[in-house]
Write an enzyme that holds these catalytic residues in place. Structure first.
Site, PDB file in Angstrom:
ATOM      1  N   SER A  87       0.837  -1.183  -0.052  1.00 50.38           N
ATOM      2  CA  SER A  87       0.063   0.071   0.047  1.00 50.38           C
ATOM      3  C   SER A  87       0.959   1.286   0.015  1.00 50.38           C
ATOM      4  O   SER A  87       0.352   2.093  -0.516  1.00 50.38           O
ATOM      5  CB  SER A  87      -1.163  -0.146   1.161  1.00 50.38           C
ATOM      6  OG  SER A  87      -0.411   0.113   2.392  1.00 50.38           O
ATOM      7  N   ASN A  88       1.989   1.229   0.649  1.00 46.56           N
ATOM      8  CA  ASN A  88       2.949   2.237   0.577  1.00 46.56           C
ATOM      9  C   ASN A  88       3.572   2.506  -0.940  1.00 46.56           C
ATOM     10  O   ASN A  88       3.831   3.607  -1.306  1.00 46.56           O
ATOM     11  CB  ASN A  88       4.244   1.983   1.341  1.00 46.56           C
ATOM     12  CG  ASN A  88       3.734   2.740   2.897  1.00 46.56           C
ATOM     13  OD1 ASN A  88       3.613   3.764   3.056  1.00 46.56           O
ATOM     14  ND2 ASN A  88       3.503   1.752   3.976  1.00 46.56           N
TER      15      ASN A  88
ATOM     16  N   MET B  32      10.422  -6.839   4.523  1.00 47.70           N
ATOM     17  CA  MET B  32      10.629  -7.390   5.925  1.00 47.70           C
ATOM     18  C   MET B  32      12.030  -8.193   6.014  1.00 47.70           C
ATOM     19  O   MET B  32      11.976  -9.314   6.687  1.00 47.70           O
ATOM     20  CB  MET B  32       9.375  -8.098   6.228  1.00 47.70           C
ATOM     21  CG  MET B  32       8.139  -7.467   6.165  1.00 47.70           C
ATOM     22  SD  MET B  32       8.058  -5.763   7.211  1.00 47.70           S
ATOM     23  CE  MET B  32       7.714  -6.424   8.864  1.00 47.70           C
TER      24      MET B  32
ATOM     25  N   LEU C 248      18.809  -5.857   6.077  1.00 41.90           N
ATOM     26  CA  LEU C 248      19.754  -5.800   5.069  1.00 41.90           C
ATOM     27  C   LEU C 248      21.041  -5.562   5.806  1.00 41.90           C
ATOM     28  O   LEU C 248      21.187  -4.884   6.671  1.00 41.90           O
ATOM     29  CB  LEU C 248      19.445  -4.407   4.079  1.00 41.90           C
ATOM     30  CG  LEU C 248      18.117  -4.702   3.267  1.00 41.90           C
ATOM     31  CD1 LEU C 248      17.619  -3.383   2.696  1.00 41.90           C
ATOM     32  CD2 LEU C 248      18.333  -5.652   2.113  1.00 41.90           C
TER      33      LEU C 248
ATOM     34  N   ASN D  12      13.651   4.258   4.539  1.00 40.14           N
ATOM     35  CA  ASN D  12      12.778   3.195   4.991  1.00 40.14           C
ATOM     36  C   ASN D  12      11.742   3.806   5.697  1.00 40.14           C
ATOM     37  O   ASN D  12      11.653   4.882   6.342  1.00 40.14           O
ATOM     38  CB  ASN D  12      13.578   2.367   6.235  1.00 40.14           C
ATOM     39  CG  ASN D  12      12.763   1.141   6.631  1.00 40.14           C
ATOM     40  OD1 ASN D  12      11.903   0.461   6.188  1.00 40.14           O
ATOM     41  ND2 ASN D  12      12.793   0.843   8.002  1.00 40.14           N
TER      42      ASN D  12
ATOM     43  N   HIS E  84       8.691   3.102   8.671  1.00 39.92           N
ATOM     44  CA  HIS E  84       8.383   1.997   9.922  1.00 39.92           C
ATOM     45  C   HIS E  84       7.139   2.638  10.739  1.00 39.92           C
ATOM     46  O   HIS E  84       7.067   3.830  11.061  1.00 39.92           O
ATOM     47  CB  HIS E  84       9.706   2.058  10.969  1.00 39.92           C
ATOM     48  CG  HIS E  84       9.553   1.163  12.123  1.00 39.92           C
ATOM     49  ND1 HIS E  84       9.688  -0.038  11.955  1.00 39.92           N
ATOM     50  CD2 HIS E  84       9.420   1.602  13.455  1.00 39.92           C
ATOM     51  CE1 HIS E  84       9.522  -0.630  13.301  1.00 39.92           C
ATOM     52  NE2 HIS E  84       9.098   0.330  14.134  1.00 39.92           N
TER      53      HIS E  84
ATOM     54  N   GLN F 187      -1.246   7.616   7.430  1.00 39.20           N
ATOM     55  CA  GLN F 187      -0.169   8.511   7.812  1.00 39.20           C
ATOM     56  C   GLN F 187       0.867   8.265   6.946  1.00 39.20           C
ATOM     57  O   GLN F 187       1.746   9.005   6.387  1.00 39.20           O
ATOM     58  CB  GLN F 187       0.210   8.877   9.264  1.00 39.20           C
ATOM     59  CG  GLN F 187      -1.127   9.617  10.069  1.00 39.20           C
ATOM     60  CD  GLN F 187      -1.861  10.655   9.368  1.00 39.20           C
ATOM     61  OE1 GLN F 187      -1.213  11.645   8.995  1.00 39.20           O
ATOM     62  NE2 GLN F 187      -3.101  10.662   9.410  1.00 39.20           N
ATOM     63  N   GLU F 188       1.236   7.039   6.950  1.00 36.83           N
ATOM     64  CA  GLU F 188       2.343   6.605   6.021  1.00 36.83           C
ATOM     65  C   GLU F 188       2.285   6.879   4.498  1.00 36.83           C
ATOM     66  O   GLU F 188       3.203   7.452   3.990  1.00 36.83           O
ATOM     67  CB  GLU F 188       2.790   4.883   6.323  1.00 36.83           C
ATOM     68  CG  GLU F 188       2.937   4.490   7.650  1.00 36.83           C
ATOM     69  CD  GLU F 188       3.068   2.997   7.887  1.00 36.83           C
ATOM     70  OE1 GLU F 188       3.855   2.641   6.564  1.00 36.83           O
ATOM     71  OE2 GLU F 188       2.693   2.275   8.458  1.00 36.83           O
TER      72      GLU F 188
HETATM   73  C1  GAR Z   1       3.826  -0.806   6.759  1.00 32.82           C
HETATM   74  O1  GAR Z   1       3.018  -0.545   7.888  1.00 32.82           O
HETATM   75  C2  GAR Z   1       5.300  -0.573   6.935  1.00 32.82           C
HETATM   76  O2  GAR Z   1       5.403   0.532   7.959  1.00 32.82           O
HETATM   77  C3  GAR Z   1       5.637  -1.755   7.805  1.00 32.82           C
HETATM   78  O3  GAR Z   1       4.995  -2.783   7.048  1.00 32.82           O
HETATM   79  C4  GAR Z   1       3.844  -2.385   6.531  1.00 32.82           C
HETATM   80  C5  GAR Z   1       3.732  -2.631   4.941  1.00 32.82           C
HETATM   81  O4  GAR Z   1       2.557  -2.185   4.307  1.00 32.82           O
HETATM   82  N1  GAR Z   1       7.147  -1.870   7.892  1.00 32.82           N
HETATM   83  C6  GAR Z   1       7.468  -2.671   9.027  1.00 32.82           C
HETATM   84  O5  GAR Z   1       7.021  -2.979   9.758  1.00 32.82           O
HETATM   85  C7  GAR Z   1       9.043  -2.431   8.714  1.00 32.82           C
HETATM   86  N2  GAR Z   1       9.867  -2.881   9.952  1.00 32.82           N
HETATM   87  P1  GAR Z   1       2.608  -2.062   3.061  1.00 32.82           P
HETATM   88  O6  GAR Z   1       3.087  -3.462   2.302  1.00 32.82           O
HETATM   89  O7  GAR Z   1       0.945  -1.875   2.763  1.00 32.82           O
HETATM   90  O8  GAR Z   1       3.132  -0.688   2.608  1.00 32.82           O
END
Ligand code: GAR
Length: 220
Positions: free
Chosen positions: A18-19, A95, A98, A112, A114, A178-179
Site C-alpha cells: 500500500s505504501n 521485511m 539488510l 525506510n 516504519h 499517515q504512512e
Molecule cells: C507498513 O506499515 C510498514 O510501515 C511496515 O510494514 C507495513 C507494510 O505495508 N514496515 C515494517 O514494519 C518494517 N519494519 P504495505 O506493504 O501495505 O506498504
C-alpha cells in the site's frame, strides 16, 4: 511539478504494497519528481507486485531463500537495482534486514518507513509494541537506512492517537493512513535536495514551523 525522467526509484516490498501504491499515485499525480522504475519483492506472492504490474512497472522477485547468506542475497538486490538505474531505494514494508553490504552500496540513498515513532518500538510489530507499552500516541517514521535496525537519521514523522479500544489492526490501519502521506513527502524532499544529514540529524531546508502545535490524548 514535472516528473523528471532522470529520477527513477527502486521500491522493495514483501507484502501488500500500500505504501508502494501511495508512491506510484503521488508520482502519477506529479507530486514527486520521480517515477518507480522497478519493484523488487523477496516474496513471489506479494500483492504489491500486482499493483506494480497494473501500472506497467517492471518487477523482479529475489527470494532470500535461494541465497546461502544474507550478503549473497543483498548482492543480488544491488545488481538488480544498479541495472535499473535507480537514484533512490525505498523500502516499503520490506521485511528483511539488510546487511552493511547493501547499505554501503547506496550511501544516503536508501529510505525506510516504519510504523512507530522511532527510536521507540523498532523491528517487527511496531503497532503491537506501542499498544503493549501503553503509549497514548504512536505514528510512523521515514528515515535514512543505516547499518542498524530502524536506527538511521529521521526525516519525517507523523503522530496518531492510541485509543483504549484499539487492537493491533485498528492502530496499524490508523498509522498506515499517515504512512501514505509522509513517504511521498520524504521522497519529494529528497529529490528537491532539501535534506541535509548532519550526524544523526536531518535538517530540512526551509522547514515551516507548525503554529501552536499542541496535541494531547486523552483530550479530556
Ligand atoms: C507498513 O506499515 C510498514 O510501515 C511496515 O510494514 C507495513 C507494510 O505495508 N514496515 C515494517 O514494519 C518494517 N519494519 P504495505 O506493504 O501495505 O506498504
Amino acid at each position: 511539478m514535472a516528473v523528471s525522467e532522470k529520477h527513477t526509484i527502486a521500491v522493495l516490498i514483501s507484502g501488500s504494497g500500500s505504501n508502494l501504491q501511495a508512491i506510484i499515485d503521488a508520482s502519477e499525480r506529479g507530486e514527486i519528481p520521480c517515477r518507480v522504475g522497478i519493484v523488487l519483492s523477496n516474496k513471489e506472492d506479494a500483492y504489491g507486485l500486482d499493483r506494480a504490474k497494473k501500472h506497467g512497472i517492471p518487477t523482479e522477485v529475489v527470494s532470500h531463500k535461494e541465497f546461502p547468506t544474507r550478503e549473497a542475497f543483498d548482492r543480488r538486490l544491488i545488481e538488480v537495482i544498479r541495472k535499473s538505474g535507480a537514484a533512490l531505494v525505498c523500502l516499503a514494508g520490506f521485511m528483511r534486514v539488510l546487511t552493511p553490504v547493501f547499505v554501503q552500496a547506496f550511501p544516503h540513498r536508501i529510505l525506510n518507513i516504519h510504523p512507530a515513532l522511532l527510536p521507540s518500538f523498532p523491528g517487527t510489530h511496531g503497532p503491537k509494541q506501542a499498544l503493549d507499552h501503553g503509549v497514548r500516541f504512536s505514528g510512523c517514521t521515514v528515515h535514512f537506512l543505516d547499518e542498524g535496525v530502524d536506527t538511521g537519521p529521521i526525516i519525517v514523522q507523523a503522530i496518531v492517537p492510541v485509543y483504549d479500544d484499539d487492537t493491533e489492526d485498528t492502530l496499524a490501519a490508523r498509522i498506515l493512513v499517515q504512512e501514505h502521506k509522509i513517504y511521498p513527502m520524504a521522497i519529494r524532499l529528497f529529490f528537491q535536495g532539501k535534506l541535509k544529514i548532519e550526524g544523526r540529524r536531518v535538517r530540512v531546508l526551509g522547514e515551516p514551523k507548525i503554529p501552536e502545535f499542541f496535541h494531547r490524548n486523552p483530550d479530556a
